[in-house]
Design a protein around this motif. Structure first.
Motif, PDB file in Angstrom:
ATOM      1  N   HIS A  51       0.701  -1.273   0.095  1.00  0.00           N
ATOM      2  CA  HIS A  51       0.007  -0.223   0.048  1.00  0.00           C
ATOM      3  C   HIS A  51       1.035   1.465  -0.098  1.00  0.00           C
ATOM      4  O   HIS A  51       0.592   2.079  -0.737  1.00  0.00           O
ATOM      5  N   ASP A  52       1.693   1.046   0.820  1.00  0.00           N
ATOM      6  CA  ASP A  52       2.676   2.406   0.885  1.00  0.00           C
ATOM      7  C   ASP A  52       3.367   2.944  -0.296  1.00  0.00           C
ATOM      8  O   ASP A  52       3.470   3.845  -0.900  1.00  0.00           O
ATOM      9  N   VAL A  53       3.876   1.576  -0.824  1.00  0.00           N
ATOM     10  CA  VAL A  53       4.638   1.726  -2.042  1.00  0.00           C
ATOM     11  C   VAL A  53       3.900   2.227  -3.056  1.00  0.00           C
ATOM     12  O   VAL A  53       4.404   3.233  -3.930  1.00  0.00           O
ATOM     13  N   TYR A  54       2.664   1.545  -3.319  1.00  0.00           N
ATOM     14  CA  TYR A  54       1.735   2.001  -4.632  1.00  0.00           C
ATOM     15  C   TYR A  54       1.505   3.694  -4.441  1.00  0.00           C
ATOM     16  O   TYR A  54       1.441   4.266  -5.424  1.00  0.00           O
ATOM     17  N   ASN A  55       1.381   4.030  -3.183  1.00  0.00           N
ATOM     18  CA  ASN A  55       0.934   5.516  -3.058  1.00  0.00           C
ATOM     19  C   ASN A  55       2.454   6.335  -3.484  1.00  0.00           C
ATOM     20  O   ASN A  55       2.204   7.466  -4.125  1.00  0.00           O
ATOM     21  N   ASP A  56       3.370   5.965  -3.042  1.00  0.00           N
ATOM     22  CA  ASP A  56       4.660   6.617  -3.450  1.00  0.00           C
ATOM     23  C   ASP A  56       5.059   6.664  -4.803  1.00  0.00           C
ATOM     24  O   ASP A  56       5.469   7.400  -5.232  1.00  0.00           O
ATOM     25  N   ILE A  57       4.755   5.384  -5.576  1.00  0.00           N
ATOM     26  CA  ILE A  57       4.884   5.217  -7.046  1.00  0.00           C
ATOM     27  C   ILE A  57       3.946   5.689  -7.922  1.00  0.00           C
ATOM     28  O   ILE A  57       4.005   5.414  -9.317  1.00  0.00           O
ATOM     29  N   ALA A  58       2.870   6.034  -7.180  1.00  0.00           N
ATOM     30  CA  ALA A  58       1.520   6.042  -8.083  1.00  0.00           C
ATOM     31  C   ALA A  58       1.698   6.719  -9.405  1.00  0.00           C
ATOM     32  O   ALA A  58       1.296   6.185 -10.425  1.00  0.00           O
ATOM     33  N   SER A  59       2.276   7.929  -9.545  1.00  0.00           N
ATOM     34  CA  SER A  59       2.197   8.802 -10.750  1.00  0.00           C
ATOM     35  C   SER A  59       3.098   8.207 -11.780  1.00  0.00           C
ATOM     36  O   SER A  59       2.824   7.951 -13.067  1.00  0.00           O
ATOM     37  N   HIS A  60       4.308   7.688 -11.361  1.00  0.00           N
ATOM     38  CA  HIS A  60       5.091   7.146 -12.048  1.00  0.00           C
ATOM     39  C   HIS A  60       4.449   5.727 -12.648  1.00  0.00           C
ATOM     40  O   HIS A  60       4.638   5.212 -13.933  1.00  0.00           O
ATOM     41  N   PHE A  61       4.129   4.828 -11.946  1.00  0.00           N
ATOM     42  CA  PHE A  61       3.526   3.821 -12.194  1.00  0.00           C
ATOM     43  C   PHE A  61       2.428   3.857 -13.076  1.00  0.00           C
ATOM     44  O   PHE A  61       2.178   2.921 -14.252  1.00  0.00           O
ATOM     45  N   SER A  62       1.701   4.829 -12.785  1.00  0.00           N
ATOM     46  CA  SER A  62       0.348   4.962 -13.795  1.00  0.00           C
ATOM     47  C   SER A  62       0.897   5.176 -15.122  1.00  0.00           C
ATOM     48  O   SER A  62       0.218   4.830 -16.192  1.00  0.00           O
ATOM     49  N   GLN A  63       1.839   6.118 -15.272  1.00  0.00           N
ATOM     50  CA  GLN A  63       2.550   6.261 -16.645  1.00  0.00           C
ATOM     51  C   GLN A  63       2.726   5.119 -17.538  1.00  0.00           C
ATOM     52  O   GLN A  63       2.739   5.220 -18.761  1.00  0.00           O
ATOM     53  N   THR A  64       3.354   4.052 -16.722  1.00  0.00           N
ATOM     54  CA  THR A  64       3.533   2.792 -17.502  1.00  0.00           C
ATOM     55  C   THR A  64       2.554   1.880 -17.906  1.00  0.00           C
ATOM     56  O   THR A  64       2.840   0.800 -18.390  1.00  0.00           O
ATOM     57  N   ARG A  65       1.266   2.213 -17.151  1.00  0.00           N
ATOM     58  CA  ARG A  65       0.000   1.299 -17.410  1.00  0.00           C
ATOM     59  C   ARG A  65      -0.886   1.861 -18.158  1.00  0.00           C
ATOM     60  O   ARG A  65      -1.736   2.764 -17.917  1.00  0.00           O
ATOM     61  N   TYR A  66      -0.854   1.773 -19.725  1.00  0.00           N
ATOM     62  CA  TYR A  66      -1.916   2.037 -20.425  1.00  0.00           C
ATOM     63  C   TYR A  66      -2.416   1.463 -21.552  1.00  0.00           C
ATOM     64  O   TYR A  66      -3.324   1.222 -21.949  1.00  0.00           O
ATOM     65  N   LYS A  67      -1.588  -0.068 -21.709  1.00  0.00           N
ATOM     66  CA  LYS A  67      -1.939  -0.812 -22.749  1.00  0.00           C
ATOM     67  C   LYS A  67      -2.865  -1.924 -21.945  1.00  0.00           C
ATOM     68  O   LYS A  67      -2.299  -2.655 -20.947  1.00  0.00           O
ATOM     69  N   PRO A  68      -4.019  -2.122 -22.367  1.00  0.00           N
ATOM     70  CA  PRO A  68      -4.621  -3.363 -21.950  1.00  0.00           C
ATOM     71  C   PRO A  68      -4.029  -4.449 -22.397  1.00  0.00           C
ATOM     72  O   PRO A  68      -3.641  -4.720 -23.628  1.00  0.00           O
ATOM     73  N   TRP A  69      -4.101  -5.524 -21.479  1.00  0.00           N
ATOM     74  CA  TRP A  69      -3.801  -6.788 -21.996  1.00  0.00           C
ATOM     75  C   TRP A  69      -4.618  -7.690 -22.746  1.00  0.00           C
ATOM     76  O   TRP A  69      -5.918  -7.548 -22.172  1.00  0.00           O
ATOM     77  N   PRO A  70      -4.114  -8.209 -23.761  1.00  0.00           N
ATOM     78  CA  PRO A  70      -5.231  -9.077 -24.612  1.00  0.00           C
ATOM     79  C   PRO A  70      -6.327  -9.647 -24.242  1.00  0.00           C
ATOM     80  O   PRO A  70      -7.600  -9.672 -24.417  1.00  0.00           O
ATOM     81  N   ILE A  71      -5.897 -10.669 -23.154  1.00  0.00           N
ATOM     82  CA  ILE A  71      -6.947 -11.428 -22.506  1.00  0.00           C
ATOM     83  C   ILE A  71      -7.948 -10.671 -21.837  1.00  0.00           C
ATOM     84  O   ILE A  71      -9.077 -10.950 -21.873  1.00  0.00           O
ATOM     85  N   VAL A  72      -7.521  -9.711 -21.101  1.00  0.00           N
ATOM     86  CA  VAL A  72      -8.567  -9.059 -20.318  1.00  0.00           C
ATOM     87  C   VAL A  72      -9.511  -8.099 -21.519  1.00  0.00           C
ATOM     88  O   VAL A  72     -10.421  -8.075 -20.881  1.00  0.00           O
ATOM     89  N   GLU A  73      -8.937  -7.573 -22.266  1.00  0.00           N
ATOM     90  CA  GLU A  73      -9.707  -6.884 -23.260  1.00  0.00           C
ATOM     91  C   GLU A  73     -10.742  -7.774 -23.993  1.00  0.00           C
ATOM     92  O   GLU A  73     -11.866  -7.305 -24.169  1.00  0.00           O
TER      93      GLU A  73
END
Lengths: 129, 263
Positions: B21-43
């Motif tokens: 939890h603490d880590v995701y809050n610390d890295i949230a904005s950087h992490f978010s920038q790397t997460r934009y492409k949906p994975w095919p199975i999920v899509e």
């Protein structure tokens, strides 16, 4: 948080999960904003099927809207009169946002906050189990 | 760079607090920038849902799956306030909230489907991972389906190179160039200085001008997230222990996935 969302959220406390009075939450001191959204009559008609109407009426009343009929309307997007009602519902369900406010569980009394349109359901440690 | 150990006497709840939890809050904005492409199975799973179905995304992160199929009504929750703010910032139309995966704020037996992508592997004991699946399923209608993804132990060809026989409970580094944190750590003097040079710093922000800043570039900060790496067969087995029927399963991009049905 869209008004429509209030129909799909309830108290997060374990002991309240199966209690009828933990849904819907009671809305207090809410600041509302209107956000223009694309009108999708088909979407609304189908959402109406899923919606718990009495909960919707109750939340609308909390937010100062006493105009909803007690019975869920049956609407056909092809009928002109129905389209007018759907537009009203669109305005209420999809375009009305709760920007800030409180949500209170009618079962345990826990207060949740909505800030900047985001509801927070994290519980203090003593309520986690 | 040596990776720290998970403290032996840490409680599951504290382990998840400190290393998830603490880590995701610390890295949230950087992490978010790397997460934009949906994975095919999920899509594919989302596009395969009946029009106007309602669903939940448990651990939705920055909300990248909430808008994949516009004919669905989805509510996403995440334990990280920082990531939910990212989601709201990316699209104010996303229906999001901050919530723990073991205490979801939804009525039981309500939803047509659920997804939980790269989330369950952050729970620190088998009991809690099974409980998390159970809890997601409790929100879905009888006959409703859920897609669950977890990081795989078997990913020898990946950058991380984890493989069969390795420890399954690990800390994974996230290297963060965290300017804000750095500023916070600097005492008042620097902040005052920054204020005095306010007009200059506005100029500095112009991207076309090469920046010659007197402030040394902050050292990268490394944060560690806890993961339980799933080995083959473990996720379906957890799902069955949670009372689900496994409908389909597979492996995609270093992850194991299952589609499960509520009986």
């Amino acid at each position: 948080m869209k008004f429509l969302t209030t129909n799909f959220i309830q108290c997060a406390v374990k002991g309240c999960q199966s209690s009828d009075s933990s849904f819907p939450l009671k809305y207090e001191e809410c600041e509302l904003v209107a956000e223009t959204q694309e009108f999708k009559p088909e979407f609304l008609v189908h959402m109406l099927e899923k919606i718990n109407w009495s909960a919707l009426v109750q939340v609308a009343r909390d937010l100062g809207n006493d105009n909803l009929p007690t019975e869920k309307p049956e609407l056909d997007p092809i009928m002109e009169d129905d389209v007018l009602i759907l537009k009203d519902l669109h305005n209420l369900l999809v375009e009305t946002n709760i920007l800030n406010g409180k949500m209170i569980c009618n079962n345990c009394g826990h207060i949740y906050f909505i800030k900047n349109s985001i509801p927070n359901f994290l519980l203090p440690p003593h309520l986690c189990n | 760079m040596s990776i720290p150990e998970i403290p032996e006497d840490i409680t599951p709840v504290n382990q998840e607090q400190n290393f998830v939890h603490d880590v995701y809050n610390d890295i949230a904005s950087h992490f978010s920038q790397t997460r934009y492409k949906p994975w095919p199975i999920v899509e594919k799973f989302l596009m395969g849902q009946k029009d106007y179905s309602i669903g939940i995304d448990v651990g939705c992160g920055n909300g990248k799956y909430l808008g994949v199929n516009p004919n669905l009504f989805m509510i996403g929750t995440d334990r990280s306030e920082g990531l939910i703010e990212c989601a709201h910032g990316l699209n104010s139309n996303y229906n999001v909230g901050i919530s723990d995966g073991l205490s979801l704020p939804h009525p039981n037996n309500k939803f047509d489907f659920a997804i939980s992508i790269a989330v369950i592997h952050h729970f620190s004991t088998p009991e809690r991972r099974i409980e998390a699946i159970q809890h997601i399923l409790s929100k879905v209608k009888s006959g409703g389906e859920a897609l669950i993804y977890c990081w795989a132990l078997e990913q020898e060809t990946s950058r991380r190179g984890y493989k069969e026989g390795d420890d399954q409970d690990i800390l994974v580094p996230w290297v963060l160039q965290d300017k804000k944190k750095k500023e916070k750590k600097e005492p008042k003097r620097r902040r005052k200085l920054a204020k005095d040079q306010a007009s200059e710093s506005v100029e500095e922000q112009k991207p076309e001008e090469p920046v010659e800043t007197p402030v040394p570039k902050p050292e990268p900060v490394t944060k560690y997230r806890y993961y339980h790496l799933y080995k083959e067969g473990e996720l379906p087995s957890n799902a069955e222990d949670a009372g689900a029927v496994v409908v389909d399963k597979g492996y995609e991009r270093d992850n194991w996935w299952v589609i499960i049905r509520k009986p």
